[in-house]
Design an enzyme around this catalytic site. Structure first.
Site, PDB file in Angstrom:
ATOM      1  N   CYS A 173       0.637  -1.454  -0.124  1.00  9.90           N
ATOM      2  CA  CYS A 173       0.298   0.018  -0.308  1.00  9.90           C
ATOM      3  C   CYS A 173       0.952   1.130   0.040  1.00  9.90           C
ATOM      4  O   CYS A 173       1.323   1.491  -0.905  1.00  9.90           O
ATOM      5  CB  CYS A 173      -1.474   0.059   0.897  1.00  9.90           C
ATOM      6  SG  CYS A 173      -2.266   1.084   0.334  1.00  9.90           S
ATOM      7  N   HIS A 220      -3.506  -5.653   2.338  1.00  7.23           N
ATOM      8  CA  HIS A 220      -3.022  -5.438   3.917  1.00  7.23           C
ATOM      9  C   HIS A 220      -3.749  -6.796   4.253  1.00  7.23           C
ATOM     10  O   HIS A 220      -3.998  -7.413   3.435  1.00  7.23           O
ATOM     11  CB  HIS A 220      -3.450  -4.086   4.551  1.00  7.23           C
ATOM     12  CG  HIS A 220      -3.280  -3.337   4.344  1.00  7.23           C
ATOM     13  ND1 HIS A 220      -1.501  -2.395   4.575  1.00  7.23           N
ATOM     14  CD2 HIS A 220      -3.646  -2.166   3.802  1.00  7.23           C
ATOM     15  CE1 HIS A 220      -1.317  -1.186   4.591  1.00  7.23           C
ATOM     16  NE2 HIS A 220      -2.755  -0.900   3.713  1.00  7.23           N
TER      17      HIS A 220
HETATM   18  N1  GLN Z   1      -1.873   6.589   2.860  1.00 10.07           N
HETATM   19  C1  GLN Z   1      -2.130   5.929   1.314  1.00 10.07           C
HETATM   20  C2  GLN Z   1      -3.339   6.429   0.786  1.00 10.07           C
HETATM   21  O1  GLN Z   1      -4.208   6.753   1.376  1.00 10.07           O
HETATM   22  C3  GLN Z   1      -1.564   4.249   1.193  1.00 10.07           C
HETATM   23  C4  GLN Z   1      -2.947   4.090   2.749  1.00 10.07           C
HETATM   24  C5  GLN Z   1      -2.235   2.485   3.358  1.00 10.07           C
HETATM   25  O2  GLN Z   1      -0.863   2.315   3.698  1.00 10.07           O
HETATM   26  N2  GLN Z   1      -3.431   1.646   3.402  1.00 10.07           N
HETATM   27  O3  GLN Z   1      -3.378   5.766  -0.417  1.00 10.07           O
END
Ligand code: GLN
Length: 249
Positions: free
Chosen positions: A97, A194
């Site tokens: 992510c 995740h």
């Molecule tokens: N901040 C990033 C987004 O919102 C990644 C979020 C995350 O790692 N879940 O796209």
């Protein structure tokens, strides 16, 4: 007596990039190595550290909020040349992510831009709404579909010729329109999944381990493990999403 094999994992910024249990991926790699008699060393890299990747086999970067991504991006730039050499030499890099987004050229959030590492030809921009929910992905790196959870505002766009990790069976993936999720480049795996990613997806864990063993010891051969519990968890999620999924969204 055969030599004691060792793999070294470098975990970047665990205190900042650890959303939805991402650090659990390290535990899975460690246990799957130890169960096979392979010694595992884990180096945690904190923001003020200057790590060397000379002995690294697997680098892991977890997810983070936009704020945390802004904090780490400058530190990552200081490691860029070493990371490029590592990746181009076939080093294994797994990124989830926020970490996945940082592998690309940039993450654009309106007027603000977080510079990425340009390790892989991709970029991300922020869209609305956030893409949140369970996800299932068919991928060539895993015998079972990859299952997990995604929560991102970013939409990731792959450059021509960059292979996605797989096809979205359920959920949103890279951008909610392409039908693809994540990226594969050399021994790099980038993904929005995740959960953490590896406990319910032992095929992905073994893909990373096999690539790392191949690079260091010249063999991809892995002793099979009893994955009954892991595979049952994977199947439970698949059934929930693919058989009863319409209700979840
Ligand atoms: N901040 C990033 C987004 O919102 C990644 C979020 C995350 O790692 N879940 O796209």
């Amino acid at each position: 007596m055969s030599e004691q094999r060792t793999l070294r994992i470098v975990h970047l910024y665990p205190e900042l990039l650890n959303l939805y249990g991402d650090s659990g991926n390290i535990l899975v790699l460690r246990k799957r190595l130890e169960w096979r008699g392979i010694w595992c060393e884990v180096e945690e890299v904190h923001v003020d550290d200057r790590p060397s990747l000379a002995q690294a086999d697997i680098v892991f970067i977890g997810g983070g909020s936009d704020r945390e991504q802004k904090v780490v991006c400058d530190r990552l730039q200081t490691m860029r040349d070493e990371l490029v050499s590592f990746v181009e030499d076939g080093g294994v890099l797994a990124a989830v992510c926020g970490g996945y987004q940082l592998l690309g050229h940039s993450y654009v959030m309106g007027d603000e831009e977080v510079p990425g590492l340009s390790l892989v030809d991709l970029y991300t921009d922020r869209g609305s709404p956030r893409l949140i929910g369970n996800i299932a992905v068919q991928s060539r790196i895993s015998p079972q579909p990859v299952v997990g959870y995604e929560n991102h505002g970013g939409r990731t766009h792959l450059g021509t010729g960059v292979e996605p990790m797989g096809k979205v069976l359920y959920g949103f993936g890279n951008d909610d329109t392409s039908g693809y999720e994540g990226c594969l480049y050399k021994n790099v795996v980038g993904t929005y999944v995740h959960g953490p990613l590896l406990p319910k997806n032992p095929g992905v864990a073994d893909h990373l381990i096999a690539c790392a063993l191949d690079r260091r010891y010249g063999t991809r051969e892995l002793e099979p493990l009893d994955d009954a519990v892991e595979l049952a968890a994977n199947q439970t999620m698949l059934d929930r999403l693919l058989l009863h999924g319409a209700k979840e969204r």
